[in-house]
Design a protein around this motif. Sequence first.
Motif, short mmCIF file in Angstrom:
data_model
loop_
_atom_site.label_atom_id
_atom_site.label_comp_id
_atom_site.label_asym_id
_atom_site.label_seq_id
_atom_site.Cartn_x
_atom_site.Cartn_y
_atom_site.Cartn_z
N ASN A 118 0.82 -1.22 0.00
CA ASN A 118 0.00 0.00 0.00
C ASN A 118 0.85 1.27 0.00
OD1 ASN A 118 -1.82 -2.10 0.34
ND2 ASN A 118 -3.15 -0.95 1.69
N ASP A 119 1.90 1.27 0.80
CA ASP A 119 2.80 2.44 0.84
C ASP A 119 3.56 2.57 -0.48
OD1 ASP A 119 1.95 3.06 3.36
OD2 ASP A 119 3.68 2.18 4.39
N PHE A 120 4.03 1.44 -0.99
CA PHE A 120 4.80 1.44 -2.23
C PHE A 120 3.95 1.95 -3.39
CE2 PHE A 120 6.19 -0.93 -6.11
CZ PHE A 120 7.39 -0.28 -6.29
N PHE A 121 2.72 1.42 -3.50
CA PHE A 121 1.90 1.81 -4.65
C PHE A 121 1.46 3.27 -4.59
CE2 PHE A 121 -1.87 1.91 -7.43
CZ PHE A 121 -1.22 1.57 -8.61
N LYS A 122 1.33 3.78 -3.38
CA LYS A 122 1.00 5.21 -3.22
C LYS A 122 2.09 6.07 -3.88
CE LYS A 122 -0.61 8.29 0.45
NZ LYS A 122 -0.76 8.44 1.90
N GLU A 123 3.34 5.69 -3.65
CA GLU A 123 4.49 6.40 -4.28
C GLU A 123 4.47 6.24 -5.79
OE1 GLU A 123 8.63 5.74 -2.93
OE2 GLU A 123 7.70 4.93 -1.11
N VAL A 124 4.23 5.00 -6.22
CA VAL A 124 4.21 4.69 -7.65
C VAL A 124 3.14 5.52 -8.36
CG1 VAL A 124 3.66 2.87 -9.34
CG2 VAL A 124 5.15 2.36 -7.39
N ARG A 125 1.93 5.54 -7.79
CA ARG A 125 0.82 6.25 -8.42
C ARG A 125 1.06 7.76 -8.45
NH1 ARG A 125 -1.90 4.97 -12.20
NH2 ARG A 125 -3.34 3.41 -11.44
N ALA A 126 1.70 8.28 -7.39
CA ALA A 126 2.00 9.71 -7.36
C ALA A 126 3.01 10.07 -8.45
CB ALA A 126 2.55 10.09 -5.98
N LYS A 127 3.96 9.17 -8.68
CA LYS A 127 5.00 9.43 -9.67
C LYS A 127 4.49 9.25 -11.10
CE LYS A 127 9.91 8.42 -10.41
NZ LYS A 127 11.07 7.61 -9.95
N TYR A 128 3.60 8.27 -11.30
CA TYR A 128 3.10 7.96 -12.65
C TYR A 128 1.57 7.92 -12.66
CZ TYR A 128 7.96 6.62 -13.41
OH TYR A 128 9.34 6.62 -13.50
N PRO A 129 0.92 9.08 -12.54
CA PRO A 129 -0.55 9.10 -12.43
C PRO A 129 -1.28 8.56 -13.65
CG PRO A 129 0.35 11.34 -12.63
CD PRO A 129 1.51 10.43 -12.45
N ASP A 130 -0.66 8.63 -14.83
CA ASP A 130 -1.37 8.23 -16.05
C ASP A 130 -1.01 6.83 -16.57
OD1 ASP A 130 -2.61 10.73 -16.05
OD2 ASP A 130 -0.87 11.64 -17.05
N GLN A 131 -0.12 6.15 -15.89
CA GLN A 131 0.30 4.81 -16.32
C GLN A 131 -0.75 3.78 -15.87
OE1 GLN A 131 3.20 3.55 -18.04
NE2 GLN A 131 2.05 1.64 -17.86
N LEU A 132 -1.00 2.78 -16.73
CA LEU A 132 -1.89 1.68 -16.33
C LEU A 132 -1.09 0.66 -15.51
CD1 LEU A 132 -3.90 0.94 -19.62
CD2 LEU A 132 -4.84 1.87 -17.51
N PHE A 133 -1.64 0.28 -14.36
CA PHE A 133 -0.97 -0.70 -13.51
C PHE A 133 -1.88 -1.90 -13.26
CE2 PHE A 133 1.40 3.17 -12.38
CZ PHE A 133 2.70 2.69 -12.49
N MET A 134 -1.27 -3.08 -13.36
CA MET A 134 -1.99 -4.33 -13.12
C MET A 134 -1.47 -4.98 -11.84
SD MET A 134 -2.21 -7.66 -15.61
CE MET A 134 -2.30 -9.33 -14.94
N ALA A 135 -2.40 -5.44 -11.00
CA ALA A 135 -2.04 -6.09 -9.74
C ALA A 135 -1.97 -7.61 -9.94
CB ALA A 135 -3.08 -5.75 -8.68
N ASP A 136 -0.80 -8.19 -9.73
CA ASP A 136 -0.65 -9.65 -9.76
C ASP A 136 -0.96 -10.19 -8.36
OD1 ASP A 136 0.09 -9.58 -12.40
OD2 ASP A 136 2.23 -9.93 -12.06
N CYS A 137 -2.11 -10.84 -8.22
CA CYS A 137 -2.58 -11.26 -6.89
C CYS A 137 -2.67 -12.78 -6.77
CB CYS A 137 -3.96 -10.66 -6.63
SG CYS A 137 -3.96 -8.86 -6.75
N SER A 138 -2.77 -13.25 -5.51
CA SER A 138 -2.90 -14.69 -5.29
C SER A 138 -4.16 -15.05 -4.50
CB SER A 138 -1.66 -15.25 -4.58
OG SER A 138 -1.62 -14.88 -3.22
#
Length: 226
Positions: free
Chosen positions: A114-134
């Motif tokens: 959650n902390d990591f993705f918050k940083e990622v989204r702030a840095k790249y607001p327009d990039q599409l991100f896919m969550a690899d989940c189990s």
Amino acid sequence: METTTLEKIKGGLIVSCQALEEEPLHSSYIMQRMAVAAMRGGAVGIRANTVEDIREIKKEVDLPVIGIIKQVYEGFDVFITPTMKEIDALVEAQAEIIALDSTLRTRPGNVSLNDFFKEVRAKYPDQLFMADCSTLEEGLNAAKIGFDLIGTTLRGYTEYTKEVQLPDLDMMRKLVEESGKPVIAEGGIWTPEQLKAALDTGVLAAVVGTAITRPMDITRRFVGAL
């Protein structure tokens, strides 16, 4: 870009073209030819590992790419696009979608997803991100924190899901119903019938890798039947 990328893959087959260093087909050129074959066969997208492979594939293949970088950091189980370094590299390689491990396990640097993705989204607001989940819980968490796509990629591949029967159609169905995000079916799809069943759960698209692009594993499966 977002709408067109998702429209392009809707209802279709994404082929994962990957070969790790210890595998016989490890080569960016070979992965590019695999991707060309997949494109000619009717695939709507490609999932690829490493900047080198993505760049090589993009020279010949005009399909959306789900980009990942598999990188092992000692002491951590998370290895699919684990840190900002890999995210930066994939953005630079122009992967239309970037996928990353979205389990609730601790990431390198002892940070939570959650902390990591918050940083990622702030840095790249327009990039599409896919969550690899189990698990369903991980998928719903990823949807809540702002991932664009939720994938069942790691089902059966984490310590706590390895006994699960794949493909897990039930998990796909529940994610479609509960996440409010487009879902990508992935993991353990070996036959056209299983692919059809996965798409019938309401997912946006499905990824098939081993059954199409890993001849060593395909051969083992046939040999195992003997």
